[in-house]
Design an enzyme around this catalytic site. Structure first.
Site, PDB file in Angstrom:
ATOM      1  N   HIS A 149       0.870  -1.174   0.000  1.00 25.19           N
ATOM      2  CA  HIS A 149       0.000   0.000   0.000  1.00 25.19           C
ATOM      3  C   HIS A 149       0.909   1.226   0.000  1.00 25.19           C
ATOM      4  O   HIS A 149       2.026   1.174   0.530  1.00 25.19           O
ATOM      5  CB  HIS A 149      -0.828  -0.053   1.291  1.00 25.19           C
ATOM      6  CG  HIS A 149      -1.910   0.969   1.408  1.00 25.19           C
ATOM      7  ND1 HIS A 149      -1.645   2.280   1.722  1.00 25.19           N
ATOM      8  CD2 HIS A 149      -3.251   0.874   1.273  1.00 25.19           C
ATOM      9  CE1 HIS A 149      -2.786   2.944   1.777  1.00 25.19           C
ATOM     10  NE2 HIS A 149      -3.783   2.119   1.512  1.00 25.19           N
ATOM     11  N   ASP A 226       3.092  -4.463   8.135  1.00 23.65           N
ATOM     12  CA  ASP A 226       1.860  -3.685   7.982  1.00 23.65           C
ATOM     13  C   ASP A 226       0.702  -4.683   8.105  1.00 23.65           C
ATOM     14  O   ASP A 226       0.430  -5.448   7.176  1.00 23.65           O
ATOM     15  CB  ASP A 226       1.865  -2.992   6.613  1.00 23.65           C
ATOM     16  CG  ASP A 226       0.525  -2.355   6.270  1.00 23.65           C
ATOM     17  OD1 ASP A 226      -0.433  -2.476   7.075  1.00 23.65           O
ATOM     18  OD2 ASP A 226       0.426  -1.743   5.190  1.00 23.65           O
ATOM     19  N   GLN A 229      -4.577  -5.484   7.213  1.00 22.50           N
ATOM     20  CA  GLN A 229      -5.575  -6.403   6.667  1.00 22.50           C
ATOM     21  C   GLN A 229      -5.632  -7.712   7.450  1.00 22.50           C
ATOM     22  O   GLN A 229      -6.426  -8.588   7.108  1.00 22.50           O
ATOM     23  CB  GLN A 229      -5.290  -6.693   5.186  1.00 22.50           C
ATOM     24  CG  GLN A 229      -5.334  -5.453   4.279  1.00 22.50           C
ATOM     25  CD  GLN A 229      -6.723  -4.826   4.206  1.00 22.50           C
ATOM     26  OE1 GLN A 229      -7.737  -5.507   4.361  1.00 22.50           O
ATOM     27  NE2 GLN A 229      -6.777  -3.532   3.978  1.00 22.50           N
ATOM     28  N   LYS A 252     -10.499  -0.117  10.680  1.00 27.19           N
ATOM     29  CA  LYS A 252     -10.781  -1.310   9.877  1.00 27.19           C
ATOM     30  C   LYS A 252     -11.227  -2.478  10.756  1.00 27.19           C
ATOM     31  O   LYS A 252     -11.533  -3.554  10.261  1.00 27.19           O
ATOM     32  CB  LYS A 252      -9.541  -1.707   9.067  1.00 27.19           C
ATOM     33  CG  LYS A 252      -9.154  -0.701   7.973  1.00 27.19           C
ATOM     34  CD  LYS A 252      -8.031  -1.262   7.129  1.00 27.19           C
ATOM     35  CE  LYS A 252      -7.206  -0.210   6.431  1.00 27.19           C
ATOM     36  NZ  LYS A 252      -7.853   0.425   5.299  1.00 27.19           N
ATOM     37  N   CYS A 392      -4.811   2.363  -3.615  1.00 30.67           N
ATOM     38  CA  CYS A 392      -3.573   2.884  -3.000  1.00 30.67           C
ATOM     39  C   CYS A 392      -2.408   1.917  -3.157  1.00 30.67           C
ATOM     40  O   CYS A 392      -1.567   1.801  -2.250  1.00 30.67           O
ATOM     41  CB  CYS A 392      -3.783   3.237  -1.529  1.00 30.67           C
ATOM     42  SG  CYS A 392      -4.950   4.572  -1.279  1.00 30.67           S
TER      43      CYS A 392
END
Lengths: 436, 148
Positions: A149, A226, A229, A252, A392
């Site tokens: 991203h 990261d 998700q 999220k 993104c």
């Protein structure tokens, strides 16, 4: 209806006021954009409201009753959120979002590099221990991946520009998975830091972490994950991953906007110079210089994100009530259902793995001859909210040879009917643009 | 149907059979524009004669039906016009796109471009329709700089 994984989706949906909304001429909302931001259950909205109505005060300053209660609420939230990912509370820094967490980490390297050049005394005064592993320059490298991203790419480009370090990246396969064939030539003795996504927000591919961690350890590089998700969508235990730092955004995972978490090992937190500076993050201040609070306060300058932290803790409790493994399994079933439906549409191609192996609950597609914006418009016309564009991750789109894609992402409040609405919407887009 | 009011026949016809597509030479100036939200791109060239008349607009673009049709309508609408007149169409089109569905547009000024009136009801799509016009405006601006 209670699914095979034991999740009563109708009951879950009743917890989310927005999901009963009607859109575009009174159609039921089908929300399939949780990978961008999730919806919020009443428990989270109530926790924030209750904090403002009953407790609100500035934390870690003042000695009145509300100040004490607000401070307790804030630190209690940190404990809840730390426990959610198996971390120690003192290793969890509250930030605005994952983008800020990644910038904090990236700036640690560029600030350390600048301070190292200013000399030992100046570096100490500015709160940098002098750890050479954080000092970059020509001859050192930063390793990312082509799946990243923009939030885990642009900050490192800036660091490379400021320090002269080289940027390298792990490539992706045509199926949108990381290709680790040449990992030993990419992560090398000159590598200072490896920063990769735990799961692509476009292809859904889950990163095979073990070989990357092993290689990073071998060469003495820090490794950053990261986890935007993954933390919202399944069980994550930070201590078992072998990484040095991990971050995600609260919005999220059913939490409020404006709060995210940076988790890092004690050793890294202690080595990093301060990022944002000012109130709350200091020990002592004189006109000529300051000393700094220990982590995590050292990285939480200014009045903290208090109601947001309380809301995020409520979100963690809410999700934990269902069990993250059950949520992951629920998303997996919906993904399976979506992939099977797409397989029936010859004009629609999945961007990412077409099987369920090491794959999360986002499904991106391209429709032959129909641009993603137009596909999204047809879906929106039917009340189905999906993401369209490059998500993104522009370099990944270029690498995969696509201009843009249409992405559906699933969460605990989605069911098979939502997947069916997505599939029939795709079929409608094919018919609309192919048939006129 | 809502979709039909957005994707009017004029727009779909231009999308399917784009007028003036492809980059041509010679040209006076060129502009490349990108829509950062979706990654759509256009490279557009204008050819202007010594009297300020637009002889050609050529372009290469990737994008949705709205942006592709907008480029085609632009080509058809401005080729052969004096620059000043083309800029009047540009201004009218820009105003139409900002109207949030409150303006039907003047067909006398806009020609086929009135078909985009429905786009203004979808704020996320306005950028798609404006992308070629932004490139056109920028290219004309550059050509004036070159001619001076």
């Amino acid at each position: 209806m209670i699914t095979a994984t034991g999740l009563d989706v109708a009951a879950v949906r009743a917890d989310f006021p927005i999901l009963s909304r009607r859109v575009r001429d009174n159609q039921a909302l089908v929300y399939l954009d949780s990978a961008a931001t999730s919806q919020k259950p009443r428990a989270v909205l109530d926790a924030e409201r209750r904090f403002y109505e009953e407790v609100n005060a500035a934390v870690h300053r003042g000695a009145h009753a509300l100040a004490e209660e607000a401070t307790d609420a804030y630190e209690q939230a940190r404990m809840t959120i730390a426990a959610f990912v198996g971390a120690h509370p003192q290793q969890c820094v509250f930030v605005r979002n994952a983008t800020e967490a990644l910038n904090l980490l990236a700036y640690s390297f560029s600030n350390a590099t600048v301070l190292a050049g200013a000399g030992v005394v100046a570096a100490r005064q500015a709160g940098f221990s002098g750890d050479p592993r954080l000092v970059l320059g020509p001859g050192r490298s930063i390793v990312l991946s082509e799946l990243e991203h923009h939030a885990n790419l642009v900050p490192w480009q800036q660091v490379a520009a400021k320090t002269g370090a080289t940027l390298r990246w792990l490539p992706v396969t045509p199926a949108g998975r990381l290709d680790l064939t040449d990992i030993d030539q990419i992560i090398t003795a000159d590598t200072a830091v490896v920063s990769v996504t735990a799961q692509s927000n476009v292809t859904g591919a889950i990163t095979p972490l073990a070989p990357i961690v092993d290689r990073a350890r071998q060469v003495g590089a820090f490794i950053i994950l990261d986890a935007c998700q993954t933390v919202p969508n399944g069980p994550v235990d930070v201590t078992g991953l072998g990484v040095d730092a991990l971050c995600w955004s609260g919005h999220k995972m059913c939490g409020p906007t404006g709060i995210g978490v940076l988790w890092a090992r004690d050793e890294l937190l202690a080595a990093m110079p301060p990022f944002l500076t000012g109130g709350s993050m200091i020990d002592t201040v004189e006109m000529t210089g300051s000393t700094f609070a220990p982590p995590p306060q050292r990285f939480e300058a200014g009045t903290p994100l208090t109601a947001q932290a309380v809301g995020l803790a409520a979100a963690a409790d809410y999700l934990a009530g269902f069990g993250m493994a059950r949520i992951a399994e629920h998303e997996r079933r919906l993904t399976e259902c979506a992939l099977a439906g797409i397989a029936q549409l010859p004009q629609v191609r999945v961007i990412g793995p077409s099987d369920l192996v090491d794959r999360g609950g986002v499904v991106s597609v391209v429709v032959d001859g129909v641009h993603a914006h137009d596909v999204g418009q047809v879906l929106d016309d039917r009340g189905v909210a999906v993401r369209v564009g490059h998500h993104c991750a522009w370099p990944l789109n270029r690498r995969l040879g696509i201009a843009a894609s249409t992405r559906a992402s699933f969460y605990l409040y989605n069911d098979e009917d939502d997947v069916a609405a997505f599939i029939s919407g795709l079929a409608a887009a094919v018919a609309y643009f192919g048939g006129r | 149907m809502r979709l039909d009011s957005l994707y009017q026949d004029v727009i779909m016809d231009h999308y399917r059979r784009r007028c003036g597509h492809g980059l041509r030479e010679p040209y006076s100036a060129e502009s490349c524009q990108v829509n950062p939200t979706c990654g759509d791109e256009i490279r557009l060239r204008v050819t202007v004669d010594g009297l300020g008349r637009i002889l050609d607009v050529s372009y290469d673009a990737t994008g949705c039906a709205i942006s592709q049709a907008a480029a085609s309508v632009l080509h058809e609408g401005v080729c052969g016009l004096p620059q000043a007149e083309a800029m009047q169409i540009e201004a009218a089109f820009h105003a139409l796109m900002q109207s949030r569905g409150t303006d039907a547009g003047d067909p006398e000024v806009l020609g086929d471009a009135v078909a985009f009136a429905g786009v203004s009801r979808y704020p996320a799509r306005v950028k798609c329709a404006l992308l070629p016009w932004m490139a056109f405006k920028d290219a004309l601006h550059r050509s004036e700089g070159i001619n001076r």
